[in-house]
Enzyme design. Structure first.
Site, PDB file in Angstrom:
ATOM      1  N   HIS A 176      -7.720   2.716   3.963  1.00 21.20           N
ATOM      2  CA  HIS A 176      -7.489   3.657   5.083  1.00 21.20           C
ATOM      3  C   HIS A 176      -8.924   3.738   5.721  1.00 21.20           C
ATOM      4  O   HIS A 176      -9.219   3.676   6.993  1.00 21.20           O
ATOM      5  CB  HIS A 176      -7.171   4.994   4.700  1.00 21.20           C
ATOM      6  CG  HIS A 176      -5.592   5.076   5.011  1.00 21.20           C
ATOM      7  ND1 HIS A 176      -5.019   4.658   3.756  1.00 21.20           N
ATOM      8  CD2 HIS A 176      -4.638   5.791   5.471  1.00 21.20           C
ATOM      9  CE1 HIS A 176      -3.648   5.002   4.049  1.00 21.20           C
ATOM     10  NE2 HIS A 176      -3.511   5.640   5.164  1.00 21.20           N
ATOM     11  N   CYS A 199      -4.625  -1.165  -1.966  1.00 22.54           N
ATOM     12  CA  CYS A 199      -4.545   0.326  -2.073  1.00 22.54           C
ATOM     13  C   CYS A 199      -5.658   0.381  -3.144  1.00 22.54           C
ATOM     14  O   CYS A 199      -5.552  -0.198  -4.548  1.00 22.54           O
ATOM     15  CB  CYS A 199      -3.268   0.698  -2.352  1.00 22.54           C
ATOM     16  SG  CYS A 199      -3.243   2.334  -2.919  1.00 22.54           S
ATOM     17  N   CYS A 209     -11.193   2.736  -0.291  1.00 24.82           N
ATOM     18  CA  CYS A 209      -9.814   3.137   0.307  1.00 24.82           C
ATOM     19  C   CYS A 209      -9.725   2.333   1.357  1.00 24.82           C
ATOM     20  O   CYS A 209     -10.276   2.241   2.477  1.00 24.82           O
ATOM     21  CB  CYS A 209      -9.512   4.600   0.380  1.00 24.82           C
ATOM     22  SG  CYS A 209      -8.098   4.965   1.276  1.00 24.82           S
ATOM     23  N   GLU A 216      -4.478   8.641   9.321  1.00 26.74           N
ATOM     24  CA  GLU A 216      -3.035   8.671   9.664  1.00 26.74           C
ATOM     25  C   GLU A 216      -2.631   9.466  11.020  1.00 26.74           C
ATOM     26  O   GLU A 216      -1.661   9.114  11.426  1.00 26.74           O
ATOM     27  CB  GLU A 216      -2.322   9.301   8.294  1.00 26.74           C
ATOM     28  CG  GLU A 216      -2.341   8.562   7.194  1.00 26.74           C
ATOM     29  CD  GLU A 216      -1.160   7.268   6.943  1.00 26.74           C
ATOM     30  OE1 GLU A 216      -0.056   7.615   7.509  1.00 26.74           O
ATOM     31  OE2 GLU A 216      -1.434   6.457   6.137  1.00 26.74           O
ATOM     32  N   ASP A 245       0.724  -1.092   0.068  1.00 24.50           N
ATOM     33  CA  ASP A 245      -0.047  -0.109  -0.094  1.00 24.50           C
ATOM     34  C   ASP A 245       0.750   1.029  -0.022  1.00 24.50           C
ATOM     35  O   ASP A 245       2.154   1.038   0.403  1.00 24.50           O
ATOM     36  CB  ASP A 245      -1.044   0.099   1.233  1.00 24.50           C
ATOM     37  CG  ASP A 245      -1.887   1.235   1.262  1.00 24.50           C
ATOM     38  OD1 ASP A 245      -2.260   1.539   0.274  1.00 24.50           O
ATOM     39  OD2 ASP A 245      -1.900   1.930   2.222  1.00 24.50           O
ATOM     40  N   SER A 246       0.357   2.473  -0.214  1.00 23.12           N
ATOM     41  CA  SER A 246       1.033   3.641  -0.091  1.00 23.12           C
ATOM     42  C   SER A 246       1.594   3.961   1.245  1.00 23.12           C
ATOM     43  O   SER A 246       2.372   4.602   1.557  1.00 23.12           O
ATOM     44  CB  SER A 246       0.162   4.695  -0.618  1.00 23.12           C
ATOM     45  OG  SER A 246      -1.082   4.724   0.070  1.00 23.12           O
TER      46      SER A 246
HETATM   47  N1  DGL Z   1      -4.679   3.440   1.058  1.00 18.98           N
HETATM   48  C1  DGL Z   1      -4.763   4.013  -0.289  1.00 18.98           C
HETATM   49  C2  DGL Z   1      -5.914   3.606  -0.889  1.00 18.98           C
HETATM   50  O1  DGL Z   1      -6.592   2.636  -0.504  1.00 18.98           O
HETATM   51  C3  DGL Z   1      -5.088   5.671   0.217  1.00 18.98           C
HETATM   52  C4  DGL Z   1      -3.839   6.277   0.754  1.00 18.98           C
HETATM   53  C5  DGL Z   1      -3.335   7.377  -0.295  1.00 18.98           C
HETATM   54  O2  DGL Z   1      -3.710   8.254  -0.906  1.00 18.98           O
HETATM   55  O3  DGL Z   1      -2.131   7.047  -0.547  1.00 18.98           O
HETATM   56  O4  DGL Z   1      -6.316   4.393  -1.856  1.00 18.98           O
END
Ligand code: DGL
Length: 272
Positions: free
Chosen positions: A189, A74, A187, A153, A11-12
């Site tokens: 998150h 992600c 997403c 975050e 993931d990012s």
């Molecule tokens: N976890 C990333 C996603 O699922 C989002 C975070 C980011 O913008 O890097 O899109």
């Protein structure tokens, strides 16, 4: 080459750990190697070319560990680079979009489905296109929620937090007015905001968590390809990040829903 026979998940940043939590539950015999690109998060407001470049570097790092499958946990990477990853990687790949859209299509009754995600995800219309391929009659309402990732975050995840409630109301009020019965948390998150989102949307709206659906899908792929690990003595997880691991454990514990029992290593992702 620290592991063989593992599933590589990236993931990012930390969001993909919400998917790892589900993988550890759904596939308890599997080793997970996780890479979180904490030095370059967020991806969600970057250009398509940059997201693709980062995604292939992340996958290249995982391939160095002899992983048998790669999962982009992600929504942003899955939406922007999913097709290329699927066709170019030498091991089975899945992102989160297809399994999650499929689950939403199964669960909706009214056919009115909401999708929330990063700006890149929403601009790609990945979930909408997938849903309408499954059923052209679906009405899909999309909403980018760029403040959700920084809220998560920074630990603003309590359902009683006034700031979080205000941001949720601002982003989700139109979706609520549109009368959706299913909402895709597009997403990785966002599952951490699940309670607060559910409080606002109400019990009549089913929330679909991309991490769980993706873990179930990965299990199916591994089974079909005879790649499941039958040796239940081997289960560990390794965690790698691209920024300093300081503080990673405490926030990662929130995503994983338990204390981090593993060490975290920092790597230089630019060399891949
Ligand atoms: N976890 C990333 C996603 O699922 C989002 C975070 C980011 O913008 O890097 O899109």
């Amino acid at each position: 080459m620290s592991s063989r026979n593992a599933i590589g998940v990236f993931d990012s940043g930390l969001g993909g750990l919400s998917a790892v939590k589900e993988f550890l539950h759904v596939l308890p015999n599997e080793q997970i190697i996780y890479f979180g690109d904490t030095g370059r998060v967020p991806y969600g407001n970057r250009s398509r070319d940059t997201i693709k470049k980062y995604a292939f570097q992340d996958a290249a790092f995982l391939l160095k560990h002899n992983v048998k499958m790669i999962v982009a946990a992600c929504g942003t990477v899955s939406s922007v680079a999913g097709k290329e990853l699927e066709s170019e990687l030498p091991v089975p790949y899945t992102g989160v979009v297809n399994p999650t859209a499929f689950a939403a299509a199964q669960k909706t009754r009214s056919g009115k489905i909401g999708v929330i995600g990063t700006a890149a995800t929403i601009n790609s219309h990945s979930y909408k296109l997938r849903l309408q391929k499954l059923n052209p009659e679906f009405e899909v309402f999309e909403q980018a929620c760029p403040l959700f990732v920084p809220l998560v975050e920074n630990g603003f995840i309590d359902r009683n937090d006034k700031i979080t409630q205000l941001v949720i109301e601002r982003y989700l009020k139109d979706l609520k007015q549109n009368g959706i019965d299913t909402l895709i948390l597009g997403c990785t998150h966002y599952p951490l905001l699940r309670e607060a989102v559910s409080d606002f949307m109400g019990d009549s709206v089913t929330l679909i968590d991309s991490g769980y659906e993706t873990a179930v899908y990965a299990a199916k792929v591994l089974k079909e390809q005879n790649l499941l690990n039958n040796d239940n003595s081997v289960k560990n997880a390794e965690f790698y990040v691209s920024d300093t691991p300081d503080g990673f454990e405490s926030i990662a514990g929130l995503f994983l829903g338990r204390d981090m029992e593993h060490t975290v290593n920092q790597i230089d992702i630019e060399q891949y």
